[in-house]
Design a protein around this motif. Structure first.
Motif, mmCIF file in Angstrom:
data_model
loop_
_atom_site.group_PDB
_atom_site.id
_atom_site.type_symbol
_atom_site.label_atom_id
_atom_site.label_comp_id
_atom_site.label_asym_id
_atom_site.label_seq_id
_atom_site.Cartn_x
_atom_site.Cartn_y
_atom_site.Cartn_z
ATOM 1 N N ASN A 54 52.877 62.215 151.770
ATOM 2 C CA ASN A 54 52.836 62.276 153.055
ATOM 3 C C ASN A 54 51.417 61.552 153.440
ATOM 4 O OD1 ASN A 54 52.472 62.984 155.838
ATOM 5 N ND2 ASN A 54 54.751 64.169 155.586
ATOM 6 N N THR A 55 51.522 60.474 154.197
ATOM 7 C CA THR A 55 50.097 60.004 154.497
ATOM 8 C C THR A 55 49.602 60.645 155.592
ATOM 9 O OG1 THR A 55 51.397 58.256 156.192
ATOM 10 C CG2 THR A 55 50.967 57.597 153.748
ATOM 11 N N GLN A 56 50.016 61.468 156.356
ATOM 12 C CA GLN A 56 49.534 62.365 157.351
ATOM 13 C C GLN A 56 48.662 63.467 156.855
ATOM 14 O OE1 GLN A 56 51.398 62.376 161.391
ATOM 15 N NE2 GLN A 56 53.453 61.728 160.196
ATOM 16 N N VAL A 57 49.005 63.814 155.780
ATOM 17 C CA VAL A 57 48.559 65.010 154.945
ATOM 18 C C VAL A 57 47.379 64.782 154.101
ATOM 19 C CG1 VAL A 57 48.917 67.269 153.716
ATOM 20 C CG2 VAL A 57 50.877 66.134 155.360
ATOM 21 N N PRO A 58 46.058 65.168 154.231
ATOM 22 C CA PRO A 58 44.818 64.936 153.640
ATOM 23 C C PRO A 58 45.376 65.267 151.788
ATOM 24 C CG PRO A 58 44.107 65.771 155.517
ATOM 25 C CD PRO A 58 45.869 66.004 155.605
ATOM 26 N N HIS A 59 45.036 64.443 151.248
ATOM 27 C CA HIS A 59 45.246 64.774 149.725
ATOM 28 C C HIS A 59 44.514 65.968 149.226
ATOM 29 C CE1 HIS A 59 46.335 63.998 145.489
ATOM 30 N NE2 HIS A 59 44.954 63.952 145.222
ATOM 31 N N ASP A 60 45.289 66.833 148.411
ATOM 32 C CA ASP A 60 44.886 68.200 148.080
ATOM 33 C C ASP A 60 44.318 69.030 149.246
ATOM 34 O OD1 ASP A 60 45.512 67.653 145.339
ATOM 35 O OD2 ASP A 60 43.676 66.430 145.003
ATOM 36 N N ALA A 61 44.793 69.067 150.271
ATOM 37 C CA ALA A 61 44.214 69.781 151.315
ATOM 38 C C ALA A 61 44.804 71.096 151.500
ATOM 39 C CB ALA A 61 43.908 68.917 152.710
ATOM 40 N N VAL A 62 46.141 70.758 151.392
ATOM 41 C CA VAL A 62 47.299 71.963 151.415
ATOM 42 C C VAL A 62 47.823 72.465 150.314
ATOM 43 C CG1 VAL A 62 49.572 72.487 152.665
ATOM 44 C CG2 VAL A 62 47.941 70.782 153.496
ATOM 45 N N ARG A 63 47.812 74.101 150.092
ATOM 46 C CA ARG A 63 48.346 74.714 149.032
ATOM 47 C C ARG A 63 49.824 75.150 149.236
ATOM 48 N NH1 ARG A 63 43.160 76.296 149.460
ATOM 49 N NH2 ARG A 63 43.743 78.224 150.583
ATOM 50 N N VAL A 64 50.615 75.278 148.229
ATOM 51 C CA VAL A 64 51.883 75.885 148.576
ATOM 52 C C VAL A 64 52.263 77.388 147.715
ATOM 53 C CG1 VAL A 64 54.276 75.177 147.925
ATOM 54 C CG2 VAL A 64 52.877 73.365 148.832
ATOM 55 N N ARG A 65 52.925 77.995 148.322
ATOM 56 C CA ARG A 65 53.399 79.212 147.626
ATOM 57 C C ARG A 65 54.768 79.395 148.183
ATOM 58 N NH1 ARG A 65 49.994 82.449 149.700
ATOM 59 N NH2 ARG A 65 51.227 83.714 151.400
ATOM 60 N N VAL A 66 55.569 79.849 147.200
ATOM 61 C CA VAL A 66 56.839 80.014 147.409
ATOM 62 C C VAL A 66 57.460 81.432 146.780
ATOM 63 C CG1 VAL A 66 59.416 79.308 147.130
ATOM 64 C CG2 VAL A 66 57.528 77.514 147.371
ATOM 65 N N SER A 67 58.075 82.199 147.429
ATOM 66 C CA SER A 67 58.798 83.569 147.235
ATOM 67 C C SER A 67 60.027 83.794 147.716
ATOM 68 C CB SER A 67 57.601 84.507 147.600
ATOM 69 O OG SER A 67 58.367 86.089 147.268
ATOM 70 N N GLU A 68 60.945 83.697 146.900
ATOM 71 C CA GLU A 68 62.536 83.972 147.426
ATOM 72 C C GLU A 68 62.909 82.976 148.400
ATOM 73 O OE1 GLU A 68 63.123 87.987 148.420
ATOM 74 O OE2 GLU A 68 62.653 88.831 146.310
ATOM 75 N N GLY A 69 62.411 81.769 148.307
ATOM 76 C CA GLY A 69 62.917 80.634 148.954
ATOM 77 C C GLY A 69 61.979 80.625 150.288
ATOM 78 N N TRP A 70 60.954 81.590 150.563
ATOM 79 C CA TRP A 70 60.220 81.711 151.830
ATOM 80 C C TRP A 70 58.928 80.823 151.243
ATOM 81 C CZ3 TRP A 70 60.757 82.612 156.742
ATOM 82 C CH2 TRP A 70 62.101 83.269 157.058
#
Length: 216
Positions: free
Chosen positions: A92-108
């Motif tokens: 995604n060109t609108q999201v700065p590289h490596d600026a956002v972290r992701v966590r998933v728990s039971e689909g959330w």
């Protein structure tokens, strides 16, 4: 408009929206506040239902209680969902590289990290909420603007004055540091969103407090 008519209008709007299977969605209305209940088969359907409700004239509030129930064969492991989210954010060109972290728990899915602008924060959420297996998104991305605007209020007021959907004279803007408080009266949800977008569009804004009221 009475609540009975409002409820019927919401039901018809949900049934009219092709992206929603409204068969298992319940609708209640009281004093202009609509409550959605029941379940849908994907998170995009849940957000589409919310947008459909706000399109209906007379809606002044929304309680979103719809549950996402994924079909059994579509339940994905959290690590698979997380990897898909990481991949889609990387492209995604609108999201700065490596600026956002992701966590998933039971689909959330929870997004965290820091970006400079609110539109980047919004773009990250929009990018992941369509992913298969996601039942909800928590957007905990923080804003840390790189540019400090010295006269935020003047820029916001000027932006409101240029906007065709907004009666700028009826909107008050107060600025305390990087926090903007908007108050006054609007005619509908579209006008309210336009005012919020104008506030967020100014560099240096880290928080927007929405005290807008619907004109009676």
């Amino acid at each position: 408009m009475n609540d009975k008519q409002l409820r019927q209008n919401v039901i018809e709007e949900l049934e009219f929206e092709p992206s929603i299977d409204a068969a298992y969605v319940g609708v209640a209305a009281a004093h202009g506040v609509v409550t959605l209940s029941g379940h849908v088969s994907s998170y995009p359907q849940k957000t589409a239902a919310e947008r459909a409700v706000w399109r209906v004239k007379g809606v002044r509030g929304l309680a979103q209680e719809i549950e996402v129930r994924l079909p059994g064969h579509k339940k994905d492991a959290d690590d698979e969902i997380a990897q898909r989210a990481v991949n889609v954010l990387a492209w995604n060109t609108q999201v700065p590289h490596d600026a956002v972290r992701v966590r998933v728990s039971e689909g959330w899915l929870t997004l965290s990290g820091t970006v400079a602008w609110n539109h980047q924060r919004t773009a990250a959420e929009e990018a992941v909420r369509e992913l298969t297996g996601v039942v909800g998104v928590f957007n905990e991305i923080e804003l840390a603007p790189q540019i400090r605007v010295t006269d935020i209020k003047q820029r916001i007021v000027a932006a409101l004055g240029r906007h065709a959907e907004v009666e700028a004279a009826k909107i008050d803007v107060d600025v305390d540091g990087a926090t903007v408080t908007i108050s006054g009266e609007v005619d509908n949800w579209g006008e309210r969103q336009a005012v919020e977008r104008a506030a967020w569009a100014v560099g240096g804004v880290r928080k927007v407090v929405d005290n807008l009221r619907f004109r009676m």
